[in-house]
Design a protein around this motif. Structure first.
Motif, mmCIF file in Angstrom:
data_model
loop_
_atom_site.group_PDB
_atom_site.id
_atom_site.type_symbol
_atom_site.label_atom_id
_atom_site.label_comp_id
_atom_site.label_asym_id
_atom_site.label_seq_id
_atom_site.Cartn_x
_atom_site.Cartn_y
_atom_site.Cartn_z
ATOM 1 N N LYS A 83 38.473 39.711 39.416
ATOM 2 C CA LYS A 83 39.421 38.641 39.728
ATOM 3 C C LYS A 83 38.754 37.643 40.666
ATOM 4 N N LYS A 84 39.128 36.391 40.537
ATOM 5 C CA LYS A 84 38.615 35.342 41.418
ATOM 6 C C LYS A 84 39.741 34.865 42.312
ATOM 7 N N ALA A 85 39.360 34.459 43.524
ATOM 8 C CA ALA A 85 40.384 34.111 44.503
ATOM 9 C C ALA A 85 39.912 33.007 45.443
ATOM 10 N N LEU A 109 40.473 40.476 50.380
ATOM 11 C CA LEU A 109 40.251 40.250 48.946
ATOM 12 C C LEU A 109 38.883 40.773 48.506
ATOM 13 N N CYS A 114 37.697 41.388 44.718
ATOM 14 C CA CYS A 114 37.796 39.986 44.305
ATOM 15 C C CYS A 114 36.531 39.225 44.666
#
Length: 146
Positions: A83-85, A109, A114
């Motif tokens: 996942k990108k954040a 994160l 992330c």
């Protein structure tokens, strides 16, 4: 098309103003966006999105706001590899730790897998017109990284 969730906390409206500007930037792209205040969000929802946007003001000398604490702690149960954040927040330079909530959320994160793809966005109190555009660009830049 990317599917993004934004979760934020705001007490005085400063972080909400930043959130609205970031939202405007994201919505100007092809991405789909869900926006929630942290008290209305569940950590389990994060796994359902390609991109995660968190926003919080820094409380006191560098703490997360109270309303973010349970969500923050519950994030330990997640694995969000792939996942990108991004993270944003309103800050107050009269305190020793400037925008520490942004840093805390980035660290959390990253600890759960992330990839934080942009440097945390820290805005002094409420965004000026120029800073609102910077926030919108932050949102557009995030979509480009997905």
């Amino acid at each position: 098309m990317s599917n993004i969730i934004m979760i934020f906390a705001s007490m005085t409206g400063n972080t909400e103003d930043i959130a609205k500007a970031v939202e405007r930037g994201i919505r100007s792209t092809e991405a789909e966006l869900t926006v929630k205040e942290v008290m209305d969000a569940e950590t389990s929802e994060l796994a359902n999105y390609d991109g995660i946007v968190l926003g919080a003001y820094t409380w006191g000398d560098g703490e997360l706001p109270d309303e973010f604490l349970d969500f923050y702690d519950d994030m330990d149960e997640l694995s969000l590899s792939g996942k990108k954040a991004i993270v944003f927040g309103s800050c107050d330079s009269s305190y020793h730790a400037y925008g520490a909530a942004v840093d805390l959320l980035i660290e959390k994160l990253q600890s759960i897998g992330c990839e934080v793809v942009l440097e945390g966005l820290k805005i002094e109190l409420s965004p000026s017109k120029d800073e609102e555009e910077q926030c919108a660009q932050f949102g557009r830049d995030f979509v480009a990284k997905l």
